[in-house]
Structures are given as structure tokens and as C-alpha cells.
Design a protein around this motif. Structure first.
Motif, PDB file in Angstrom:
ATOM      1  N   TYR A  16       0.809  -1.217   0.000  1.00 41.46           N
ATOM      2  CA  TYR A  16       0.000   0.000   0.000  1.00 41.46           C
ATOM      3  C   TYR A  16       0.843   1.268   0.000  1.00 41.46           C
ATOM      4  CZ  TYR A  16       0.816  -0.398   5.058  1.00 41.46           C
ATOM      5  OH  TYR A  16       1.404  -0.543   6.306  1.00 41.46           O
ATOM      6  N   SER A  17       2.120   1.167   0.397  1.00 44.68           N
ATOM      7  CA  SER A  17       3.002   2.337   0.339  1.00 44.68           C
ATOM      8  C   SER A  17       4.020   2.234  -0.791  1.00 44.68           C
ATOM      9  CB  SER A  17       3.758   2.501   1.665  1.00 44.68           C
ATOM     10  OG  SER A  17       4.699   1.442   1.843  1.00 44.68           O
ATOM     11  N   SER A  29       9.432   1.607  11.332  1.00 48.03           N
ATOM     12  CA  SER A  29       8.174   2.066  10.759  1.00 48.03           C
ATOM     13  C   SER A  29       6.996   1.666  11.636  1.00 48.03           C
ATOM     14  CB  SER A  29       8.004   1.486   9.345  1.00 48.03           C
ATOM     15  OG  SER A  29       6.706   1.723   8.851  1.00 48.03           O
ATOM     16  N   GLY A 266      -4.274  -0.700   0.172  1.00 47.18           N
ATOM     17  CA  GLY A 266      -4.729   0.494   0.883  1.00 47.18           C
ATOM     18  C   GLY A 266      -6.200   0.458   1.227  1.00 47.18           C
TER      19      GLY A 266
END
Length: 324
Positions: A16-17, A29, A266
Motif C-alpha cells: 500500500y506504500s 516504521s 490500501g
């Protein structure tokens, strides 16, 4: 593949990133997102002092989520005497399952030097979940009984431990599943309760003198990332599904979300971003507050019924109702 942050050897790809991360950058993170959630939710009382610290009771099951949460919070606040962490473990009475996770809890709290409380259904209610699952007098899934009993024990012991906050290890997948289930079931009241219980700001929550405020600092972290963090940091997590787990509907929702996330990275974050705004609106509209609650005729717990759900179920399974 190299890490996109430091150039080291990547151990994971966050779809998603779009980031590839090495072991160190990945762990950092996760920790950063948990700490950001702690700040955004306003967990730390600004009036807390070393002499009068904020007491945070963590529901510590020994599974990956609660173990990771406890470790990150400890590492974050070990030098900050304004926060005191206490692990609270519940033994449901499930043969061959909970004993191993209790040992994981003991190993973790011993390593971190944390206070630890262990509570058993058998001592609290006179019942074991193995027996409840076999007899099932109400014709329900075992999780339906266990969830009610667990919430009661967490709440009562958080009060006894003089907790300012009660923290649980629900991750992003857990929360997105609950959000989607609440929406598909068309239950605005349940959505409002979900928001008030653990999604809203502490400054905005009502009934704080009636219930210990709850929070879910892992709710931005996907389940697979929690598991990877536990593995990379060699944490003593017991990763085994409960033998009585039978929430078929939640399982269907989980499968649906996994497929959506794979095809549209996401999705879980988007669901929660929109859901929290809708849940806040529902809470503002439907919130009744502590004034609408009375006392259970059996145990004295806050409830909107004459007899609370926990006492009803304990009676149904032939157990004993604990005094509040």
C-alpha cells in the motif's frame, strides 16, 4: 531488493506504500506508527507525574498483537516514569491452547520487568470455556460467550488495578473487519458504541467515570506486519488459533478484505478513514451516555438491562456471578 530508506537488504514489500524495507527500517516504521497513534489519541494524560503516573493496563494474551503492543509501549516509555504498564492475562480454560500463551506472557513481562496479573474464568465464573463450548446452552458460537466474559474481566480488573487506560492489541485487519461487519449489518447503534469504546479522542469520550477508557494503539498496523515484527524481533508470541474459534461471518469478511487488499492496496486504511468519520457522526447522534445506564441486579455492573449480559450467560452455563 534494496531497502528504499537505507539501501540495506529488504525483508518485506509494503504494497500500500510501495516501499521495500530492511529489518531495521521496517521495525522503526511499525514503532513510529504506534507512537503516532498514541499521540493522536491523546493517551498520555498531561497531568501525569512520576509521583502520580498514568497506569495503562494492557490486555496481554500472549498472541502476536498483544506481545508486540506491550514491547513497543515498554520501549517507548521505559525512561518515562509518567507511565506505568501492567499486563493483564486471562486464562479461559482451553486445554492445550492458553497454557502455552500464558508462558509467553510470563516470559515477556519477566524480560521487560513489568507487573503482571493472571485471571482465570474458572476462578471468576466457575466455568471453563472447554465445558461451555461442549454444553452450549444458548446455541451460540463459543466466541459469543467468551467475548462477553473477557470484556467483563478486563473491565473489572482494570478498575481494581486503578487503570487510567485499558489497551488492547486490535490491529488494522481486526478493526476493518469490525467496521465492515457493523456497516453490512446496518447497526448504527453498534457503530456508535464502537467509536465511543476505542476510536474517539479521550477528551471527547463520555462515561469515563463509569468505564475505564479503552484504546487500540495497533489499529493502524496490518496483521501481517504485526506478525513480521514479532518474528524479526524474536518476541515470545504464541501464534496459534483458538480451537473453539468459529466466527464464520467474520471469517468471510476477513477473506473478502484480503482479496480486496491484494487487488487494491490500501483498502483497509481507506475503510477505517471513512468509517471513523461515520462512526463519530453516529456516536454524536445516538450516544446516550452513562446517565442512561443502571446497575445490574446481580453484580452491580453498569448496564441498560435489569441483568447484564455477562450475568445472564454465566447463569446459563451454570457458573457463579462475581461481585463487582
Amino acid at each position: 531488493m534494496d531497502c528504499d530508506k537505507c539501501g540495506g537488504a529488504a525483508v518485506t514489500h509494503i504494497a500500500y506504500s510501495g516501499l521495500h524495507l530492511c529489518e531495521g527500517c521496517f521495525s522503526e516504521s511499525v514503532e513510529t506508527r504506534v507512537r503516532q497513534r498514541v499521540r493522536e489519541d491523546g493517551l498520555l494524560d498531561e497531568s501525569a507525574t512520576p509521583e502520580n503516573p498514568d497506569t495503562w493496563v494492557v490486555g496481554l494474551s500472549g498472541g502476536k498483537d498483544s506481545v508486540v503492543l506491550t514491547r513497543v509501549l515498554h520501549d517507548t516509555f521505559q525512561e518515562d516514569s509518567r507511565v506505568e504498564l501492567v499486563g493483564l492475562t486471562i486464562h479461559e480454560g482451553i486445554e492445550g491452547y492458553r497454557d502455552a500463551s500464558v508462558e509467553a506472557c510470563r516470559e515477556l513481562v519477566a524480560d521487560l520487568g513489568l507487573k503482571h496479573e493472571l485471571v482465570a474464568y474458572e476462578e471468576e465464573f466457575g466455568v471453563r470455556m472447554d465445558d461451555v463450548a461442549t454444553e452450549d446452552p444458548e446455541g451460540m458460537a463459543p466466541c459469543a460467550y467468551c467475548g462477553v466474559f473477557r470484556r467483563d474481566v478486563l473491565e473489572r480488573y482494570a478498575e481494581q488495578l486503578d487503570a487510567d487506560k485499558l489497551l488492547t492489541g486490535h490491529n488494522l485487519d481486526d478493526e476493518a473487519q469490525t467496521a465492515l461487519m457493523n456497516f453490512l449489518e446496518g447497526d448504527p447503534a453498534q457503530i456508535a458504541k464502537h467509536f465511543d469504546a476505542s476510536l474517539g479522542s479521550f477528551d471527547d469520550r463520555e462515561a469515563q467515570e463509569t468505564f475505564v477508557p479503552r484504546a487500540k494503539p495497533l489499529r493502524d498496523i496490518p496483521e501481517k506486519e504485526v506478525a513480521l515484527y514479532a518474528h524479526l524481533n524474536d518476541l515470545p508470541a504464541h501464534i496459534t488459533e483458538c480451537p473453539h474459534a468459529s466466527e464464520a461471518y467474520r471469517g468471510e469478511i476477513a477473506d473478502l478484505l484480503r482479496e480486496l487488499e491484494e487487488n487494491h492496496p490500501g483498502t483497509r486504511h481507506s475503510i477505517m478513514a471513512g468509517y471513523e468519520q461515520l462512526a463519530e457522526a453516529a456516536a454524536d447522534s445516538l450516544r446516550g451516555g452513562a446517565d442512561d445506564l443502571g446497575d445490574c441486579d446481580r453484580c452491580g455492573a453498569p448496564t441498560d438491562r435489569d441483568v447484564c449480559r455477562k450475568c445472564y450467560l454465566v447463569d446459563a452455563v451454570g457458573g457463579d456471578v462475581p461481585a463487582r
